[in-house]
Design an enzyme around this catalytic site. Structure first.
Site, PDB file in Angstrom:
ATOM      1  N   TYR A   1      -6.770   5.964   4.348  1.00 33.56           N
ATOM      2  CA  TYR A   1      -6.854   4.923   3.325  1.00 33.56           C
ATOM      3  C   TYR A   1      -6.042   3.687   3.705  1.00 33.56           C
ATOM      4  O   TYR A   1      -6.553   2.560   3.682  1.00 33.56           O
ATOM      5  CB  TYR A   1      -6.379   5.466   1.966  1.00 33.56           C
ATOM      6  CG  TYR A   1      -6.080   4.362   1.000  1.00 33.56           C
ATOM      7  CD1 TYR A   1      -7.122   3.685   0.364  1.00 33.56           C
ATOM      8  CD2 TYR A   1      -4.772   3.930   0.772  1.00 33.56           C
ATOM      9  CE1 TYR A   1      -6.858   2.622  -0.493  1.00 33.56           C
ATOM     10  CE2 TYR A   1      -4.509   2.884  -0.073  1.00 33.56           C
ATOM     11  CZ  TYR A   1      -5.554   2.233  -0.702  1.00 33.56           C
ATOM     12  OH  TYR A   1      -5.291   1.176  -1.527  1.00 33.56           O
TER      13      TYR A   1
ATOM     14  N   ASP B   1      -9.972   5.976  -2.124  1.00 28.27           N
ATOM     15  CA  ASP B   1      -8.878   6.540  -2.913  1.00 28.27           C
ATOM     16  C   ASP B   1      -9.453   7.092  -4.214  1.00 28.27           C
ATOM     17  O   ASP B   1     -10.677   7.184  -4.375  1.00 28.27           O
ATOM     18  CB  ASP B   1      -7.790   5.481  -3.170  1.00 28.27           C
ATOM     19  CG  ASP B   1      -8.248   4.386  -4.143  1.00 28.27           C
ATOM     20  OD1 ASP B   1      -9.449   4.326  -4.480  1.00 28.27           O
ATOM     21  OD2 ASP B   1      -7.388   3.581  -4.558  1.00 28.27           O
TER      22      ASP B   1
ATOM     23  N   GLU C   1       0.822  -1.208   0.000  1.00 29.06           N
ATOM     24  CA  GLU C   1       0.000   0.000   0.000  1.00 29.06           C
ATOM     25  C   GLU C   1       0.859   1.262   0.000  1.00 29.06           C
ATOM     26  O   GLU C   1       0.544   2.235  -0.687  1.00 29.06           O
ATOM     27  CB  GLU C   1      -0.941   0.002   1.208  1.00 29.06           C
ATOM     28  CG  GLU C   1      -2.033  -1.062   1.147  1.00 29.06           C
ATOM     29  CD  GLU C   1      -2.945  -0.921  -0.069  1.00 29.06           C
ATOM     30  OE1 GLU C   1      -3.076   0.202  -0.591  1.00 29.06           O
ATOM     31  OE2 GLU C   1      -3.503  -1.929  -0.506  1.00 29.06           O
TER      32      GLU C   1
END
Length: 348
Positions: free
Chosen positions: A118, A136, A35
């Site tokens: 996020y 996102d 991520e």
């Protein structure tokens, strides 16, 4: 919960998802790595970095104990180097404050360095099945188009409206699959330009398809103002030694190495030295102009290799520089612009 929306997305994802290594694990360390690397980075670009990080640092303890220079060198080329420094700092926090274990809730994950709304939701849902929706750019687009939301996504206040919708449609039994599905759907199917509407299973209930607003949604008003900069790099050499400097703790290239820098559009090499200095040095090479594009700026850079007769008389230029052998330059963490120049001219 809107079962129709959720079920169709998950079904589409199972059939169409890309086979990516971080989707084959529930290890929060590997999910977190992926991520952070994929923030502001396309999958095709980020995948080799992910594989390299996992190979070099198999565990969060390995990453935490690494030298910052090694982490930055491995990150080289991805840009946004604050992400790499935050990655390193976060690994240290997890080891020192959490006994090497990632917190299981989004709320606790957000307390860690470099982890925001996020990333915390992604880790908590993918690894621990917490019902935390991710938001996102891809998710903004899918939700705005499907539900016809006109809120400006550049306005931070709009997030609340999107989260309200997501909390109603996320699958509480499969939050991990739902979150991955909606992001993948936005990345591959409901794309910014030319979305595959004619082959979309959500077509019959999609606001944008019915009202032909795909090109207008999501609404995003703010435009990034791009600045142009002109860099003139002086590469001083003395015999086999090359002089570089480590940049300070601030700025996008903090902690990376480059050369003596002058910011100037109109530039003449002879104007940088007095007469006695100019007579003794040798201009070995002058590069082409390199164009380097960043999010907020475009850099035009030129490189001049200058051989010095001695250190004496050039202290002003060398006072913040360190001498390296040419082969040592390879392992120094450098901005992509510097790396591109070295590969094309200096280290060939």
């Amino acid at each position: 919960m809107n079962h129709h929306f959720s079920d169709i997305l998950v079904s589409w994802y199972i059939k169409n998802k890309r086979n990516l290594p971080w989707r084959e694990t529930k290890d929060p360390y590997k999910i977190w790595l992926s991520e952070i690397i994929l923030q502001q980075t396309r999958v095709v670009q980020g995948l080799p970095y992910y594989l390299n990080f996992v190979k070099t640092f198999p565990t969060v303890e390995d990453l935490a104990s690494a030298e910052e220079q090694q982490v930055l060198r491995l990150w080289q080329g991805l840009g946004y180097y604050s992400r790499a420094r935050n990655l390193h700092a976060c690994a240290k926090m997890i080891v020192s404050s959490h006994n090497g274990k990632f917190p299981k809730s989004a709320a606790e994950l957000k307390k860690l360095k470099g982890i925001g709304d996020y990333t915390s939701a992604a880790i908590a849902s993918f690894c621990f099945k917490e019902v935390s929706p991710v938001l996102d750019g891809n998710v903004f687009r899918v939700i705005a188009r499907y539900f016809g939301i006109q809120a400006d996504i550049a306005d931070a206040k709009s997030k609340k409206e999107f989260y309200q919708v997501l909390n109603q449609v996320i699958d509480p039994e499969r939050p991990d699959l739902f979150n991955q599905a909606i992001m993948e759907f936005g990345a591959l199917h409901c794309t910014p330009a030319n979305p595959a509407c004619m082959y979309c299973d959500l077509q019959s209930t999609c606001f944008s398809f019915e009202n032909k607003t795909q090109s207008r949604l999501p609404v995003k008003s703010k435009k990034i103002k791009v600045k142009e900069k002109h860099f003139q790099y002086l590469i001083f050499t003395l015999g086999e030694k090359v002089f570089m400097k480590k940049r300070g703790d601030k700025g996008i290239w903090a902690g990376l190495y480059d050369f003596f820098l002058l910011e100037s559009k109109e530039f003449k090499i002879e104007e940088q030295f007095d007469k006695s200095q100019l007579e003794k040095l040798t201009l070995i090479e002058e590069s082409k102009v390199f164009k380097h594009v960043l999010t907020h700026q475009v850099i035009w850079a030129k490189f001049f290799v200058i051989n010095l007769p001695s250190l004496e008389g050039y202290e002003f230029f060398l006072k913040q520089l360190c001498a390296f052998d040419r082969h040592e330059l390879i392992d120094l963490p450098k901005p992509k612009l510097i790396d591109n120049y070295l590969k094309e001219y200096f280290l060939t």
